[in-house]
Write a protein that holds these residues in place. Structure first.
Motif, PDB file in Angstrom:
ATOM      1  N   UNK A 182       9.860  -3.904   9.740  1.00  0.00           N
ATOM      2  CA  UNK A 182       9.946  -2.665   8.952  1.00  0.00           C
ATOM      3  C   UNK A 182      10.421  -2.907   7.522  1.00  0.00           C
ATOM      4  N   UNK A 183      11.534  -3.606   7.361  1.00  0.00           N
ATOM      5  CA  UNK A 183      12.080  -3.805   6.018  1.00  0.00           C
ATOM      6  C   UNK A 183      11.163  -4.676   5.173  1.00  0.00           C
ATOM      7  N   UNK A 184      10.503  -5.652   5.812  1.00  0.00           N
ATOM      8  CA  UNK A 184       9.580  -6.502   5.064  1.00  0.00           C
ATOM      9  C   UNK A 184       8.359  -5.709   4.618  1.00  0.00           C
TER      10      UNK A 184
ATOM     11  N   UNK B 104       6.886  -4.930   0.908  1.00  0.00           N
ATOM     12  CA  UNK B 104       5.535  -5.366   0.565  1.00  0.00           C
ATOM     13  C   UNK B 104       5.266  -6.828   0.804  1.00  0.00           C
ATOM     14  N   UNK B 105       6.165  -7.500   1.537  1.00  0.00           N
ATOM     15  CA  UNK B 105       5.991  -8.932   1.786  1.00  0.00           C
ATOM     16  C   UNK B 105       6.458  -9.236   3.212  1.00  0.00           C
TER      17      UNK B 105
ATOM     18  N   UNK C  67      -2.915  -3.985   9.651  1.00  0.00           N
ATOM     19  CA  UNK C  67      -3.246  -2.685  10.258  1.00  0.00           C
ATOM     20  C   UNK C  67      -2.171  -1.656   9.907  1.00  0.00           C
ATOM     21  N   UNK C  68      -0.909  -2.052  10.009  1.00  0.00           N
ATOM     22  CA  UNK C  68       0.185  -1.143   9.672  1.00  0.00           C
ATOM     23  C   UNK C  68       0.134  -0.774   8.192  1.00  0.00           C
ATOM     24  N   UNK C  69      -0.149  -1.755   7.350  1.00  0.00           N
ATOM     25  CA  UNK C  69      -0.233  -1.490   5.909  1.00  0.00           C
ATOM     26  C   UNK C  69      -1.336  -0.478   5.608  1.00  0.00           C
TER      27      UNK C  69
ATOM     28  N   UNK D 274      -0.179  -1.695   0.013  1.00  0.00           N
ATOM     29  CA  UNK D 274      -0.592  -3.080  -0.192  1.00  0.00           C
ATOM     30  C   UNK D 274       0.567  -4.000   0.196  1.00  0.00           C
ATOM     31  N   UNK D 275       0.274  -4.996   1.016  1.00  0.00           N
ATOM     32  CA  UNK D 275       1.292  -5.985   1.363  1.00  0.00           C
ATOM     33  C   UNK D 275       0.693  -7.382   1.287  1.00  0.00           C
TER      34      UNK D 275
END
Length: 316
Positions: free
Chosen positions: A163-165, A169-170, A229-231, A237-238
């Motif tokens: 979650x935090x990553x 975005x990374x 998929x989550x992004x 954008x990740x």
């Protein structure tokens, strides 16, 4: 068989809530055993819960006396139970309390890390060993006709570890090519609810030696694919960055105990094909277990894209 008094422990959790509604839909008389009477079920208000005819009782699986009180009040003869690390003797006394208070059939949320005999895992595999001990106690307490263990593999909700990553975005992973089956908690709950209503008769269809049903999601994906998929569900954008095991573990231990973090990272390495595979996702085994959601619940399994869309709010 409908109309049976049925109690759901851990009803405010993801699996327990879906198990409750699945059993209710199939005609069970439902009671929710919770530690906190004020905590709402996921996506259901307390008022809606009352309107749906669900009745709450206070109980704690680590305190057998509370189980006896809850079952005396509800007269439940079937129960959904999850593994609780705080319960003494790997839930032995909790199961004995359930039995003494009138429960005749238990659906137990175990782990897919047990394959076959629950006596096989060793203390070097703490998660699998602890769940295996609980399964052994279940059989000793309820007998072969008195329980069934559900053994799900990798929960889709485990991606909340990132979650935090994802917010940053990374997504930094040691083995982004590692695969898993991303099983939706809703699907596990649907199976549990169906089994509770069906009761001991479900065991007549078993062709194995053990009272266990393995559950896999509908397909395998890499962790890289899951993160993307989550992004997409978030419209974000990740990037995916490959990092060392130690860097990832230094982050992971903020979420789970270090010994378990290290075991999971070793598992990721295996699922990435970098060390000898244990056959957990062998084609024949996966094909057999991935149909069990529909086989036992009558519902099509949830694709990871669907789960991500339905649960994107959890990531923000």
């Amino acid at each position: 068989m409908s109309g049976v008094n049925t109690i759901i422990f851990g009803a405010t959790g993801g699996v327990g809530a879906f198990a409750a509604y699945a059993a209710k839909e199939r005609g069970a008389n439902l009671f929710l055993a919770v530690r906190d009477l004020t905590k709402a079920l996921p996506n259901v208000t307390l008022e809606q819960e009352k309107q749906d005819g669900l009745i709450r009782v206070q109980a704690d699986l680590t305190k057998p006396n509370t189980l006896i009180a809850a079952l005396t009040a509800t007269k439940a003869t079937r129960a959904f139970v999850y593994f609780t690390y705080g319960a003494p003797e790997h839930m032995k006394f909790s199961f004995e309390a359930l039995k003494s208070a009138g429960v005749e059939f238990v659906v137990f949320l175990s782990t897919g890390g047990i394959r076959g005999d629950p006596r096989i895992p060793t203390p070097d595999e703490p998660i699998f060993w602890a769940h295996g001990q609980a399964e052994i106690h279940l059989e000793e307490t309820f007998g072969k006709k008195g329980y069934v263990a559900i053994r799900p593999a990798f929960f889709a909700s485990n991606t909340l570890w990132w979650k935090e990553m994802i917010k940053a975005g990374d997504v930094r992973l040691p083995y982004p090519q590692a695969t898993n089956d991303a099983l939706a908690p809703k699907d596990i709950g649907q199976v549990a609810g169906a089994l509770l209503v069906q009761g001991p008769s479900v065991l007549d269809s078993f062709d194995g030696e053990y009272n266990a049903i393995r559950l896999y999601g509908p397909r395998l994906r890499t962790q890289r694919e899951e993160a993307l998929v989550i992004a997409r569900a978030l419209g974000k954008e990740i990037k995916i960055t490959t990092v060392s095991e130690e860097e990832f573990i230094s982050f992971f231990v903020k979420l789970i105990p270090e010994p378990i973090a290290r075991l999971l990272v070793s598992d990721f390495k295996m699922r990435a094909g970098l060390v000898d595979d244990d056959g957990f996702y062998a084609e024949s085994e996966f094909k057999k277990a991935s149909i069990n959601i529909e086989k036992y619940s009558g519902r099509r399994p949830t694709e990871f894209e669907e789960w991500a869309e339905d649960n994107k709010g959890l990531f923000v």
